[in-house]
Structures are given as structure tokens and as C-alpha cells.
Design a protein around this motif. Structure first.
Motif, short mmCIF file in Angstrom:
data_model
loop_
_atom_site.label_atom_id
_atom_site.label_comp_id
_atom_site.label_asym_id
_atom_site.label_seq_id
_atom_site.Cartn_x
_atom_site.Cartn_y
_atom_site.Cartn_z
N LEU A 1 2.11 -13.18 -8.19
CA LEU A 1 3.44 -13.78 -8.30
C LEU A 1 4.40 -13.14 -7.31
O LEU A 1 5.17 -13.82 -6.63
N SER B 1 -2.52 -11.05 -11.60
CA SER B 1 -1.53 -12.13 -11.72
C SER B 1 -0.13 -11.67 -11.36
O SER B 1 0.61 -12.40 -10.70
N VAL C 1 -4.04 -16.59 -2.77
CA VAL C 1 -3.20 -16.87 -3.94
C VAL C 1 -2.97 -18.37 -4.02
O VAL C 1 -2.42 -18.97 -3.10
N ALA D 1 8.47 -14.44 -9.60
CA ALA D 1 7.83 -15.52 -8.86
C ALA D 1 8.69 -16.05 -7.72
O ALA D 1 8.23 -16.83 -6.91
N TYR E 1 0.03 -20.55 -9.55
CA TYR E 1 0.95 -19.48 -9.93
C TYR E 1 2.39 -19.97 -10.09
O TYR E 1 3.13 -19.45 -10.91
#
Lengths: 308, 256
Positions: A179, A175, A194, A47, A199
Motif C-alpha cells: 500500500l 500488504s 504490486v 494507500a 490494493y
């Protein structure tokens, strides 16, 4: 099936050491730190959020689990799950500043959080203050007593395996790629839909939950916890494990954890300062293997894998 | 009219970057936005895509873009590229294109973990789209390569591919031809026109290369000092005195 094959050596590792419970308990410890370091990996490598306060999640998990088991006689499995959940909630709260600040500022914010948690734990009665909690019972699982480190090892390895399955499933889907997009360019990630808020908080939640679960395992494996075990050094060690082993790969993180947890035990019989060895090794690795020890095996990280 | 900008203003700490700017983009047209450096062209695009805060309205098919959060703009059907490439540099080309389709993906986290039917069909749909777009842009052979290892011109194509895969109605290109040589420019121009025809896109392009602007545009809007100074067809713009002044300087050296 092929992508799971690298797990086989780790399944076989304890077999030659069945007569040496001390060595096995080190393997267990390596596994526990691996889980926490994966939590760090998800936050930083996946991330792109920096945290040097993850020791606090470890502490939250360890203390939640220990208090539930010792004071309230909750079965370990339930205490284990609650500690992950509780750490996750705290992770979401810590993630909130990440929506406003990034880079060095986020590092300082998370560091402050880590230190604050350590101090708070030292103040309260229920956490045992600075003396900590002693005699945390070894968990008893459904069919077998887990006091034998071989069982503990396989329980921890199973958890790592499950985490690996989840991570590799999401690594090239919605997902996981979201990230990674957020990490590489927030502005472009947002332009392509996004939701950064969602996130970022999810990354903190997942990281905190994994670290909390590891803390819970740690408390019962060691049997004794005190605030001094969860200091800034632990956060930095978790970060270093990710970088030394190989960021973005469960196997890399395992190697990093083995390097940081196993090496001191390996050298404890000799009269050498472990800090010097570790420091030199760290510099050599970062100079010649900037992608971590995993680079030796030429393994691509999860995001560069061939899909089409 | 697909996009109608009214009284758009952007201020940066007292500096007025865009002042009371209005512009209409016809559906299906190739609309260029030109002007000297610092005229506020990119700021207009950044305001439309909610990268910078702004005042005014920008109705896109009747919905005000300026009232939407940045990550919802793509759902409305507006995709963009960036002046200085904003690729996901640690991902492969396939990964970059995949993110372009992020907002169309119709499954949740549990579908991903358990690999449900909807997960599998969605994944193969997106992989199909990625392959299709990469074939169209002639970058299929790079799909599994790291995007940062590719030459600049190819990276530009990837960025356009990422925007196109999101199935936009309006595609905003921010200086797509900057930094390319004549040969690469000619190729990119053909690709853009082909994509525009194939997907029936409306294109809003910021560009400095006048030769290309004149050859592709249906309509040109000229900006200077954050304001619109001229608008019209390529032939009208060529003859416009104000435009020549903005680019070459006023003969009397005084700005009114």
C-alpha cells in the motif's frame, strides 16, 4: 509487548471519571470517531488515495445498523458486523473510479458520492427521510448491558486495540508495504509486482468497513441519526483528525479525534466560539507541527520503524 | 537469446516515438542502448515493462512481455530502474528493498494477521535477502534510514538493490550513471559488474556516458528518431559513420 504499552493510559483514563457518565460518553464518542478516522488514515496515509466522501460510509454503517436493530430486531452484534460488511461492499464500488482518476479528481468524485448518499438517505421511507431514525436501542452484549458508558468505552477501546494489532502486524509486511509503495510511486510499485487494482480496492474496502463499523457504534451510542449528521463537514473532520493528530499512527489518530470531538465539549461551558479556537489551533499545529500533535512525543510512524 | 524484440512501435497521439524497432539481447551479455536525447530509448524500456502501450512482440524466454499486465513483468524475471529515481521516498531503505521482493512473498493476509509459521519464515527469508543485498552494495548502515535523506549516489544504489533483490534474469538500467561524478561512476560501475557476475544477470543499459558504455558493453544498439540505426560491438560502433552523424550532426545538414 513494548509496542502495546502506550495503550495503558487509555485503559486508565475512565477510572477518575466513573461518577461522570456524561464525560465518559464523550470518551466513547472520541473512540468511535477514532475508528472512523483510522479508516480515513488507511485510505489516505497508507494507500495515498484521497476521499472526502467517507461520511457516506459512516452513514451507511449507522443506517444499516439502526434499521436492522429498530425495524428487524436483529441483535446488535450481528447488525454491527453486517453494517461493516455492507459499507465494505459500497467502498469497493466507490473504489472503482480510483482505478482511473487520482488526486483532485478522485477528491471530487468521492465528494459527489458523499453528497449523493446523504440525499438518497433523505428520500427513503425506511431511513426516516430527513427526520432520521429515533430511539435506537442501546446494544445489549452477551453478559452485560452496555448502557453504562464505562462498558461502551472498553468495548470501543478493545476494537481500537484489535485494529492497532492488525495494522502494526501488516505495517512492515507484504500488504502494508505494498500500500505504501503504491502511495509513493505507482509506476515503481507496479514494476515490482504490486497489483494496483487489488490494493486500491482493498484500501477502499478496509476504509469503508472501518468507517461503517464506527457508524454502527455511533448510531447506538447517540440513539438518533438523521442525514444532516453525515454531511461534507464530517468527511473533512475525519481527514483533519488524521492530519492534526499524526498520520500513519493509531495513537496520533486518537489524539486528533480527541482534539476534534473533545475540545468542543470542553469549551461548551464558556462563551467562546469553538470554530475560532479550533481554526486557530489548526493553523498553529500545521505551522509548527506539520506531522501532527504526535510530533511532540517524537514517535516514528509505522513505516519508518526499525526492523533489521 | 533471452530477449527478442520484433517490430516494436510506440505512438503517442500521432507522434511516433518508436518505429518498427527490433533488437535481440544475448543471455548473460551486457547490452547497451544508446542514442541522442529523444531517440526513444526509455520509451523502448517503458514499452517492455508495460508502462506505455505498444505494438509488436517482445519475447522474453519465449513469453511475450507485451501481452502481460505491468505487475506481472517482474514475475517473468525482468526488473528495472528508472531514469529519474522512482524510490518509495517515505520508506526506509529496508522498506524499499523489501518491496523488491514483493512478488516472491508466499503468504496471504491471514498469515500476516495471525503471524503463522509461513509468515515468520517468509519474513525472515526476506530480511535475510535484504541484509545480503545491502551488504553487497555497501549500504547496510543506511537500512533503517529514510531513503529520501540519502545522497543521490546512494539512492541510485538502493534502486539497483531493489531491482536485484527481485531475483531477475534481465536487469534493465535506465541511465544509472547520469548525475554522478567520475569517482561515484567508477564505484557504481564496479558494483554493477560485480552484481552481474554474482547473480549471473543479463543487463540491458541505457546510458549516455560513452566511456562507460564502451568499457562494459558486449554489444551496443544505437537509436535515433525512434529507429535502430546501428548495432555491434563497441569497436564497430566507434567506427560507424551513421552513429557519428547522429551524435555530431550530418555534415551536409540534411537528414535522410
Amino acid at each position: 509487548m513494548k509496542k502495546y504499552l502506550w495503550f495503558i493510559p487509555f485503559v486508565l483514563v475512565p477510572l477518575p471519571f466513573l461518577g461522570y457518565p456524561f464525560l465518559l460518553s464523550i470518551f466513547v464518542l472520541i473512540g468511535i470517531y477514532t475508528i472512523a478516522a483510522i479508516g480515513m488514515d488507511v485510505l489516505t496515509t497508507w494507500a495515498g488515495q484521497i476521499s472526502i466522501g467517507n461520511a457516506a460510509f459512516f452513514a451507511v454503517g449507522a443506517y444499516t445498523s439502526a434499521i436492522l436493530v429498530v425495524n428487524f430486531h436483529v441483535p446488535f452484534l450481528i447488525a454491527f458486523l453486517i453494517s461493516g460488511l455492507f459499507a465494505m461492499i459500497i467502498g469497493i464500488v466507490v473504489g472503482l473510479p480510483a482505478l482511473r482518476v487520482s488526486g483532485f479528481y478522485l477528491a471530487v468524485v468521492t465528494m459527489a458520492f458523499g453528497i449523493a448518499v446523504q440525499q438518497i438517505i433523505g428520500v427513503f421511507q425506511i431511513t426516516g427521510g430527513y427526520n432520521g431514525i429515533r430511539n435506537i436501542p442501546v446494544p445489549s452484549f452477551w453478559i452485560f448491558k452496555a448502557s453504562n458508558p464505562v462498558y461502551q468505552y472498553y468495548v470501543v477501546l478493545t476494537i481500537i486495540f484489535l485494529i492497532f494489532i492488525v495494522l502494526s502486524r501488516i505495517s512492515f509486511s507484504k500488504s502494508g508495504l505494498a500500500l505504501f509503495a503504491m502511495r509513493d510511486s505507482e509506476i515503481a510499485a507496479r514494476a515490482f509486482g504490486v497489483n494496483l487494482l487489488k490494493y486500491k480496492l482493498a484500501a477502499f474496502a478496509a476504509s469503508a468497513a472501518l468507517t461503517g463499523l464506527a457508524g454502527s457504534l455511533y448510531a447506538s451510542a447517540i440513539g438518533f441519526i438523521s442525514p444532516s449528521q453525515f454531511d461534507l463537514t464530517l468527511s473533512l473532520d475525519l481527514l483533519a483528525m488524521v492530519i492534526v493528530g499524526g498520520a500513519g499512527s493509531v495513537m496520533g489518530v486518537m489524539i486528533g479525534a480527541a482534539f476534534f470531538v473533545g475540545l468542543p465539549f470542553l469549551l461548551s461551558g464558556y462563551n467562546i466560539s469553538i470554530t475560532i479556537i479550533q481554526g486557530v489551533a489548526l493553523i498553529v499545529i500545521l505551522l509548527f507541527l506539520p506531522k501532527g500533535l504526535l510530533q511532540i512525543f517524537k514517535i516514528r510512524d509505522l513505516f519508518k520503524k526499525k526492523v533489521i | 537469446m533471452i530477449l527478442s524484440i520484433k517490430a516494436l512501435s510506440v505512438k503517442f497521439k500521432g507522434l511516433i516515438a518508436v518505429n518498427n524497432f527490433s533488437m535481440d539481447v544475448e543471455k548473460g551479455s551486457f547490452h547497451s542502448l544508446i542514442g541522442p536525447n529523444g531517440a526513444g530509448k526509455t520509451t523502448v524500456v517503458n514499452a517492455l515493462t508495460r508502462v506505455v502501450p505498444s505494438t509488436g512482440t517482445a519475447l522474453f524466454e519465449g513469453i511475450d512481455l507485451l501481452k502481460m499486465p505491468a505487475h506481472r513483468i517482474i514475475n517473468a524475471g525482468v526488473a528495472r530502474t528508472f531514469q529519474n529515481l522512482e524510490l518509495f521516498k517515505n520508506l526506509t531503505v529496508a522498506g524499499n528493498l523489501y518491496i523488491g521482493a514483493h512478488h516472491t512473498i508466499n503468504y496471504n493476509f491471514f498469515d500476516e494477521i495471525f503471524g503463522t509459521k509461513s509468515y515468520k519464515s517468509e519474513q525472515s527469508r526476506i530480511f535475510r535477502n535484504v541484509t545480503e543485498i545491502s551488504e553487497m552494495l555497501d549500504i547496510k548502515r543506511y537500512l533503517n534510514m529514510s531513503v529520501s535523506s540519502l545522497p543521490y549516489g546512494t539512492q541510485k544504489l538502493v534502486e539497483i538493490g531493489r531491482a536485484v533483490i527481485s531475483k531477475p534474469k534481465l536487469l534493465i538500467l535506465d541511465e544509472p550513471f547520469a548525475g554522478l561524478n567520475d569517482q561515484e561512476s567508477e564505484k557504481l560501475k564496479e558494483e554493477i559488474l560485480r552484481i552481474k557476475g554474482f547473480y549471473a544477470l543479463t543487463i540491458l543499459m541505457i546510458e549516455h556516458d560513452m566511456k562507460i558504455v564502451m568499457s562494459v558493453s558486449d554489444k551496443i544498439t544505437v537509436m535515433n528518431f525512434g529507429e535502430k540505426i546501428a548495432e555491434g560491438s563497441p569497436s564497430e560502433i566507434i567506427q560507424n559513420r551513421k552513429v557519428a552523424e547522429a551524435y555530431l550532426g550530418d555534415r551536409s545538414y540534411s537528414r535522410s
